[in-house]
Design a protein around this motif. Sequence first.
Motif, mmCIF file in Angstrom:
data_model
loop_
_atom_site.group_PDB
_atom_site.id
_atom_site.type_symbol
_atom_site.label_atom_id
_atom_site.label_comp_id
_atom_site.label_asym_id
_atom_site.label_seq_id
_atom_site.Cartn_x
_atom_site.Cartn_y
_atom_site.Cartn_z
ATOM 1 N N GLU A 53 0.821 -1.218 0.000
ATOM 2 C CA GLU A 53 0.000 0.000 0.000
ATOM 3 C C GLU A 53 0.851 1.262 0.000
ATOM 4 O O GLU A 53 0.555 2.224 -0.732
ATOM 5 N N ILE A 54 1.893 1.288 0.816
ATOM 6 C CA ILE A 54 2.752 2.465 0.884
ATOM 7 C C ILE A 54 3.510 2.662 -0.430
ATOM 8 O O ILE A 54 3.682 3.791 -0.899
ATOM 9 N N SER A 55 3.957 1.572 -1.044
ATOM 10 C CA SER A 55 4.661 1.695 -2.323
ATOM 11 C C SER A 55 3.758 2.263 -3.408
ATOM 12 O O SER A 55 4.175 3.122 -4.191
ATOM 13 N N TRP A 70 10.083 6.319 -11.615
ATOM 14 C CA TRP A 70 9.613 5.653 -10.397
ATOM 15 C C TRP A 70 10.216 4.280 -10.206
ATOM 16 O O TRP A 70 10.062 3.674 -9.147
ATOM 17 N N TRP A 71 10.943 3.736 -11.162
ATOM 18 C CA TRP A 71 11.382 2.342 -11.121
ATOM 19 C C TRP A 71 12.265 2.064 -9.911
ATOM 20 O O TRP A 71 11.923 1.235 -9.058
ATOM 21 N N TRP A 72 13.402 2.713 -9.849
ATOM 22 C CA TRP A 72 14.312 2.455 -8.731
ATOM 23 C C TRP A 72 13.805 3.072 -7.444
ATOM 24 O O TRP A 72 14.078 2.554 -6.359
ATOM 25 N N SER A 73 13.080 4.166 -7.552
ATOM 26 C CA SER A 73 12.519 4.771 -6.339
ATOM 27 C C SER A 73 11.556 3.826 -5.649
ATOM 28 O O SER A 73 11.560 3.722 -4.412
ATOM 29 N N SER A 74 10.748 3.131 -6.410
ATOM 30 C CA SER A 74 9.794 2.199 -5.802
ATOM 31 C C SER A 74 10.518 1.023 -5.152
ATOM 32 O O SER A 74 10.106 0.533 -4.102
ATOM 33 N N PHE A 75 11.607 0.578 -5.763
ATOM 34 C CA PHE A 75 12.381 -0.511 -5.159
ATOM 35 C C PHE A 75 13.018 -0.061 -3.846
ATOM 36 O O PHE A 75 12.943 -0.769 -2.836
ATOM 37 N N HIS A 76 13.630 1.112 -3.849
ATOM 38 C CA HIS A 76 14.291 1.609 -2.632
ATOM 39 C C HIS A 76 13.288 1.929 -1.530
ATOM 40 O O HIS A 76 13.556 1.688 -0.349
ATOM 41 N N ARG A 77 12.136 2.479 -1.902
ATOM 42 C CA ARG A 77 11.113 2.763 -0.887
ATOM 43 C C ARG A 77 10.566 1.483 -0.289
ATOM 44 O O ARG A 77 10.289 1.421 0.901
#
Length: 146
Positions: A53-55, A70-77
Amino acid sequence: SPWTLFLVAGLLPFGTAFIELYFAMTSIWLGYFYYLFGFLFLMGLLAVIINIEISILCTYVQLCAENYNWWWSSFHRGGSVALYIALYTIGFLFSRLNAMTGFMAVFVYLSYMSIIILGVYFAMGTIGFVSSYLFTYAIFKAVKSD
């Protein structure tokens, strides 16, 4: 800002599982018996659901700000929960394992916990990326182009 999203994204899944993390770590490192495996599974499942949900929410906020990287940002988040587990590991070392003496004992503890933290980072990061990917696929598929 991206750092705020990164820090907040890991705090909520960690908040759901940190009590169980305490019991699991005392079981592993202090030799206590742990018998609540069903509850551990439910807390892990809840942490995964909150991570999803947060991702999705953070990816939506990023896309609304017209930042499409958003690709790497979503992985790191998604994997940012590992940062809080690492901080908890250091705190657990100084608060509960204060009888641990010698370089090798501390080195072994930090080595094993680093492997676990890296595994959590990759697992939760993958979950965050896949959920964000499915979300962006769904919203861009729904966009009508004329």
